[in-house]
Design an enzyme around this catalytic site. Structure first.
Site, mmCIF file in Angstrom:
data_model
loop_
_atom_site.group_PDB
_atom_site.id
_atom_site.type_symbol
_atom_site.label_atom_id
_atom_site.label_comp_id
_atom_site.label_asym_id
_atom_site.label_seq_id
_atom_site.Cartn_x
_atom_site.Cartn_y
_atom_site.Cartn_z
ATOM 1 N N ASN A 10 0.866 -1.179 0.000
ATOM 2 C CA ASN A 10 0.000 0.000 0.000
ATOM 3 C C ASN A 10 0.901 1.226 0.000
ATOM 4 O OD1 ASN A 10 -1.839 2.010 0.434
ATOM 5 N ND2 ASN A 10 -2.351 1.408 2.541
ATOM 6 N N TRP A 11 1.043 1.818 -1.187
ATOM 7 C CA TRP A 11 1.984 2.949 -1.306
ATOM 8 C C TRP A 11 1.391 4.256 -0.784
ATOM 9 C CZ3 TRP A 11 4.239 2.047 -6.930
ATOM 10 C CH2 TRP A 11 5.154 0.982 -6.867
ATOM 11 N N LYS A 12 0.099 4.267 -0.494
ATOM 12 C CA LYS A 12 -0.558 5.496 -0.015
ATOM 13 C C LYS A 12 -0.258 6.642 -0.989
ATOM 14 C CE LYS A 12 -0.249 3.503 4.523
ATOM 15 N NZ LYS A 12 -0.175 3.669 5.971
ATOM 16 N N HIS A 95 -9.709 1.503 4.295
ATOM 17 C CA HIS A 95 -8.459 1.657 5.052
ATOM 18 C C HIS A 95 -8.687 2.646 6.194
ATOM 19 C CE1 HIS A 95 -4.378 2.843 6.074
ATOM 20 N NE2 HIS A 95 -3.996 1.698 5.543
ATOM 21 N N GLU A 97 -7.087 5.064 7.228
ATOM 22 C CA GLU A 97 -6.864 6.476 6.874
ATOM 23 C C GLU A 97 -8.074 7.045 6.142
ATOM 24 O OE1 GLU A 97 -3.064 5.824 4.993
ATOM 25 O OE2 GLU A 97 -2.229 5.325 6.961
ATOM 26 N N GLU A 165 -5.874 -4.488 10.385
ATOM 27 C CA GLU A 165 -4.804 -3.527 10.646
ATOM 28 C C GLU A 165 -5.127 -2.728 11.906
ATOM 29 O OE1 GLU A 165 -2.585 -2.401 6.807
ATOM 30 O OE2 GLU A 165 -4.443 -1.273 6.799
ATOM 31 N N GLY A 171 2.060 2.557 10.672
ATOM 32 C CA GLY A 171 3.032 3.636 10.509
ATOM 33 C C GLY A 171 3.696 4.071 11.798
ATOM 34 N N SER A 211 3.037 -1.886 10.454
ATOM 35 C CA SER A 211 4.477 -1.957 10.741
ATOM 36 C C SER A 211 5.112 -3.317 10.430
ATOM 37 C CB SER A 211 4.758 -1.536 12.194
ATOM 38 O OG SER A 211 4.348 -0.197 12.389
ATOM 39 N N GLY A 232 2.690 -0.936 4.352
ATOM 40 C CA GLY A 232 2.806 0.468 3.961
ATOM 41 C C GLY A 232 4.269 0.852 3.794
ATOM 42 N N GLY A 233 4.851 1.456 4.835
ATOM 43 C CA GLY A 233 6.211 2.008 4.759
ATOM 44 C C GLY A 233 7.241 1.068 4.158
HETATM 45 P P1 PGA Z 1 2.582 0.471 7.675
HETATM 46 O O1 PGA Z 1 1.147 0.720 6.974
HETATM 47 O O2 PGA Z 1 3.126 -0.819 7.143
HETATM 48 O O3 PGA Z 1 3.413 1.675 7.259
HETATM 49 O O4 PGA Z 1 2.335 0.423 9.149
HETATM 50 C C1 PGA Z 1 0.250 -0.330 6.766
HETATM 51 C C2 PGA Z 1 -1.013 0.171 6.119
HETATM 52 O O5 PGA Z 1 -1.464 1.280 6.420
HETATM 53 O O6 PGA Z 1 -1.616 -0.524 5.267
#
Ligand code: PGA
Length: 250
Positions: A10-12, A95, A97, A165, A171, A211, A232-233
């Site tokens: 997930n590159w956001k 998600h 966010e 999640e 994050g 994470s 994500g990251g």
């Molecule tokens: P993260 O994000 O790996 O940076 O914690 C995961 C996500 O939001 O899907």
């Protein structure tokens, strides 16, 4: 029982077409008969780059969000129908966010899940508790409600995927322990059983996100009810993302 194991990036709101091409140029040669299905969720501006570069590879792609209708006067939105037309396989829905910054409700999310399935894409429904909800002992109740409401229009005969999640792990560098994650996945598996029956509960992959890194993926992925990751990251760099994919084979 053999469920698909899926590792998704997930590159956001990161990477434009140049950075996307660069990532894929480096990443694709590292993918070697992976036993996991690999999915990239790029920002929508990169759909055509992904469609071109991933064609005839074992890596698939999808949208990070879509609107709950497939056309009309909805300025600024993207439709699942167009993603399908462009060659996507998945669409992320709900998600945290989106729930937090764009006020998406379970009802709206349920409509999107239906819309995604209607056009022949696979929805990946994201859910998870906040730290406050965990600390007040409400994790099970919160995630079961999100599951039930998010799936209230789902077609159980078509594919869908769940991504658990915990919001406090996204994050933050604070990963859930494998026991905490497995416990929530077990709760979700039981809830799927109640909603759709045993065959559905056995078949639907439940991914963990929050994470995930190459160093913690092996232990998390070894849990019975963890069927992959939403990353994500650590998905932004080819080397760390492939490290997570390969943790499956180690
Ligand atoms: P993260 O994000 O790996 O940076 O914690 C995961 C996500 O939001 O899907």
């Amino acid at each position: 029982m053999s469920r698909k194991f899926i590792v998704a990036a997930n590159w956001k709101l990161n990477k434009g077409p140049g950075a996307c091409k660069e990532f894929l140029r480096e990443f694709l040669p590292l993918v070697n008969n992976s036993t996991a299905e690999i999915v990239i969720f790029p920002p929508a501006v990169n759909f055509s780059v992904c469609a071109g570069a991933l064609n005839s590879t074992q890596v698939v792609w999808g949208g990070q969000n879509c609107y709950a209708e497939n056309e009309g006067a909805f300025t600024g939105e993207n439709s699942a129908a167009v993603m399908k037309e462009m060659g996507a396989s998945y669409c992320l829905i709900g998600h945290s966010e989106r729930r937090q910054f764009f006020a998406e409700t379970d009802e709206f999310i349920a409509k999107k899940v239906k819309c995604v399935q209607d056009v022949g894409l696979i929805p990946m429904l994201c859910l998870g508790e906040t730290l406050g909800q965990r600390e007040s002992g409400k994790t099970g109740e919160v995630i079961c409600n999100q599951l039930k409401e998010g799936l209230c229009l789902v077609d159980f005969n078509k594919d869908f995927v769940i991504a658990y999640e915990p919001v406090w792990a996204i994050g933050t560098g604070k990963v859930a322990t494998s026991e905490q994650a497995e416990q929530s996945h077990q709760v979700l598996r039981n809830a799927l059983n109640e909603l759709g029956g045993g065959a559905i509960a056995d078949r639907v992959p439940i991914l963990y996100g929050g994470s995930v890194k190459p160093g913690n993926a092996g232990e998390l992925g070894a849990q019975d009810n963890i069927d992959g990751f939403l990353v994500g990251g650590a998905s932004l760099k080819p080397v760390s993302f492939i490290g997570i994919v390969q943790s499956r084979n180690d």
